[in-house]
Motif scaffolding. Structure first.
Motif, PDB file in Angstrom:
ATOM      1  N   LYS A   1       0.794  -1.228   0.000  1.00  0.00           N
ATOM      2  CA  LYS A   1       0.000   0.000   0.000  1.00  0.00           C
ATOM      3  C   LYS A   1       0.830   1.283   0.000  1.00  0.00           C
ATOM      4  O   LYS A   1       0.513   2.235   0.689  1.00  0.00           O
ATOM      5  N   GLY A   2       1.920   1.314  -0.733  1.00  0.00           N
ATOM      6  CA  GLY A   2       2.694   2.534  -0.879  1.00  0.00           C
ATOM      7  C   GLY A   2       3.730   2.798   0.184  1.00  0.00           C
ATOM      8  O   GLY A   2       4.484   3.755   0.091  1.00  0.00           O
ATOM      9  N   TRP A   3       3.805   1.968   1.206  1.00  0.00           N
ATOM     10  CA  TRP A   3       4.706   2.227   2.330  1.00  0.00           C
ATOM     11  C   TRP A   3       6.172   2.013   2.002  1.00  0.00           C
ATOM     12  O   TRP A   3       7.039   2.481   2.726  1.00  0.00           O
ATOM     13  N   HIS A   4       6.482   1.291   0.939  1.00  0.00           N
ATOM     14  CA  HIS A   4       7.878   0.924   0.685  1.00  0.00           C
ATOM     15  C   HIS A   4       8.800   2.133   0.532  1.00  0.00           C
ATOM     16  O   HIS A   4       9.973   2.055   0.846  1.00  0.00           O
ATOM     17  N   ASN A   5       8.282   3.258   0.061  1.00  0.00           N
ATOM     18  CA  ASN A   5       9.149   4.432  -0.107  1.00  0.00           C
ATOM     19  C   ASN A   5       8.960   5.475   0.996  1.00  0.00           C
ATOM     20  O   ASN A   5       9.438   6.587   0.871  1.00  0.00           O
ATOM     21  N   VAL A   6       8.278   5.111   2.074  1.00  0.00           N
ATOM     22  CA  VAL A   6       8.123   6.022   3.209  1.00  0.00           C
ATOM     23  C   VAL A   6       9.220   5.694   4.218  1.00  0.00           C
ATOM     24  O   VAL A   6       9.245   4.610   4.799  1.00  0.00           O
ATOM     25  N   THR A   7      10.121   6.638   4.387  1.00  0.00           N
ATOM     26  CA  THR A   7      11.201   6.500   5.358  1.00  0.00           C
ATOM     27  C   THR A   7      11.320   7.820   6.109  1.00  0.00           C
ATOM     28  O   THR A   7      10.861   8.861   5.627  1.00  0.00           O
ATOM     29  N   GLN A   8      11.970   7.771   7.256  1.00  0.00           N
ATOM     30  CA  GLN A   8      12.179   9.011   7.999  1.00  0.00           C
ATOM     31  C   GLN A   8      13.011   9.990   7.176  1.00  0.00           C
ATOM     32  O   GLN A   8      12.729  11.192   7.172  1.00  0.00           O
ATOM     33  N   GLN A   9      13.999   9.495   6.463  1.00  0.00           N
ATOM     34  CA  GLN A   9      14.837  10.369   5.640  1.00  0.00           C
ATOM     35  C   GLN A   9      14.017  11.043   4.544  1.00  0.00           C
ATOM     36  O   GLN A   9      14.156  12.241   4.295  1.00  0.00           O
ATOM     37  N   ARG A  10      13.139  10.292   3.897  1.00  0.00           N
ATOM     38  CA  ARG A  10      12.322  10.885   2.830  1.00  0.00           C
ATOM     39  C   ARG A  10      11.333  11.904   3.408  1.00  0.00           C
ATOM     40  O   ARG A  10      11.075  12.937   2.798  1.00  0.00           O
ATOM     41  N   LEU A  11      10.787  11.640   4.582  1.00  0.00           N
ATOM     42  CA  LEU A  11       9.905  12.612   5.224  1.00  0.00           C
ATOM     43  C   LEU A  11      10.678  13.893   5.543  1.00  0.00           C
ATOM     44  O   LEU A  11      10.194  14.995   5.300  1.00  0.00           O
ATOM     45  N   ARG A  12      11.890  13.754   6.080  1.00  0.00           N
ATOM     46  CA  ARG A  12      12.712  14.931   6.370  1.00  0.00           C
ATOM     47  C   ARG A  12      13.011  15.719   5.097  1.00  0.00           C
ATOM     48  O   ARG A  12      13.006  16.947   5.108  1.00  0.00           O
ATOM     49  N   SER A  13      13.262  15.022   4.012  1.00  0.00           N
ATOM     50  CA  SER A  13      13.558  15.694   2.742  1.00  0.00           C
ATOM     51  C   SER A  13      12.352  16.469   2.213  1.00  0.00           C
ATOM     52  O   SER A  13      12.512  17.468   1.521  1.00  0.00           O
ATOM     53  N   ALA A  14      11.154  16.005   2.531  1.00  0.00           N
ATOM     54  CA  ALA A  14       9.937  16.668   2.044  1.00  0.00           C
ATOM     55  C   ALA A  14       9.627  17.956   2.803  1.00  0.00           C
ATOM     56  O   ALA A  14       8.858  18.784   2.317  1.00  0.00           O
ATOM     57  N   LEU A  15      10.206  18.119   3.974  1.00  0.00           N
ATOM     58  CA  LEU A  15       9.949  19.292   4.812  1.00  0.00           C
ATOM     59  C   LEU A  15      11.269  20.023   5.072  1.00  0.00           C
ATOM     60  O   LEU A  15      12.014  19.650   5.981  1.00  0.00           O
ATOM     61  N   PRO A  16      11.567  21.054   4.318  1.00  0.00           N
ATOM     62  CA  PRO A  16      12.876  21.693   4.414  1.00  0.00           C
ATOM     63  C   PRO A  16      13.132  22.516   5.679  1.00  0.00           C
ATOM     64  O   PRO A  16      14.276  22.826   5.974  1.00  0.00           O
TER      65      PRO A  16
END
Length: 180
Positions: free
Chosen positions: A140-155
């Motif tokens: 269900k889309g979770w494979h590319n959800v990581t803490q690093q990717r979340l941090r990258s989305a919020l500058p």
């Protein structure tokens, strides 16, 4: 994993000065009812609107029917000059946008459009992403959800951490340019 509890909400909201909360993914409104105990204004976004209205009848919560990608920009503008407590929990189902554009679920996962809206703001918002236990899973889309990717989305992250099953980021406001 255990969902949001009142003691956990108190920790997540500790020191947060705002009075507005926006939740995505109402489900049975348990977290919405908790948010109502802390915030003066609570907006919740849900695709299953009839169920949302049923669960929150008689409360101060404002229910919005639809896709969070379409509703969050309007709420962001409405409270442009105020910090918002964002509780993002609308990621267990594929969005209507994915059906319209025939996108793979990984590309339509609502969290990315939600974070894009939040990233455009210039307030000391607090962002909570629920369901840390699912980060990196192959469903269900979770494979590319990581803490690093979340941090990258919020500058503009002042700090971020995991508290129970929630990822928490405190944003900072950029100073406004001085007029010359």
């Amino acid at each position: 994993m255990a969902g949001l509890t009142l003691p956990r909400l108190r920790r997540l909201a500790a020191g947060f000065p705002g009075q507005v909360a926006v939740e995505t993914g109402t489900f049975e409104a348990d977290s919405t009812r908790l948010l109502l105990q802390r915030f003066a204004v609570v907006h919740t976004v849900e695709l299953s609107f009839e169920r949302c209205c049923h669960w929150l009848a008689g409360t101060r919560a404002v229910c919005h029917h639809g896709d969070s990608a379409e509703i969050l920009p309007t709420l962001s503008l409405r409270y442009w000059d105020e910090p918002i407590f964002w509780y993002l929990d609308a990621h267990h189902i594929q969005t209507p946008a994915a059906d319209r554009w025939d996108l793979p679920i990984a590309d339509s996962f609502p969290i990315w459009s939600e974070l894009e809206t939040i990233a455009q703001r210039n307030q000391p918002d607090r962002v909570i992403v629920d369901d840390v236990h699912a980060f990196g899973r192959l469903e269900k889309g979770w494979h590319n959800v990581t803490q690093q990717r979340l941090r990258s989305a919020l500058p503009r992250i002042r700090y971020c951490r995991v508290l129970g099953d929630q990822w928490v980021a405190q944003l900072f406001a950029e100073p406004s340019p001085r007029s010359t």
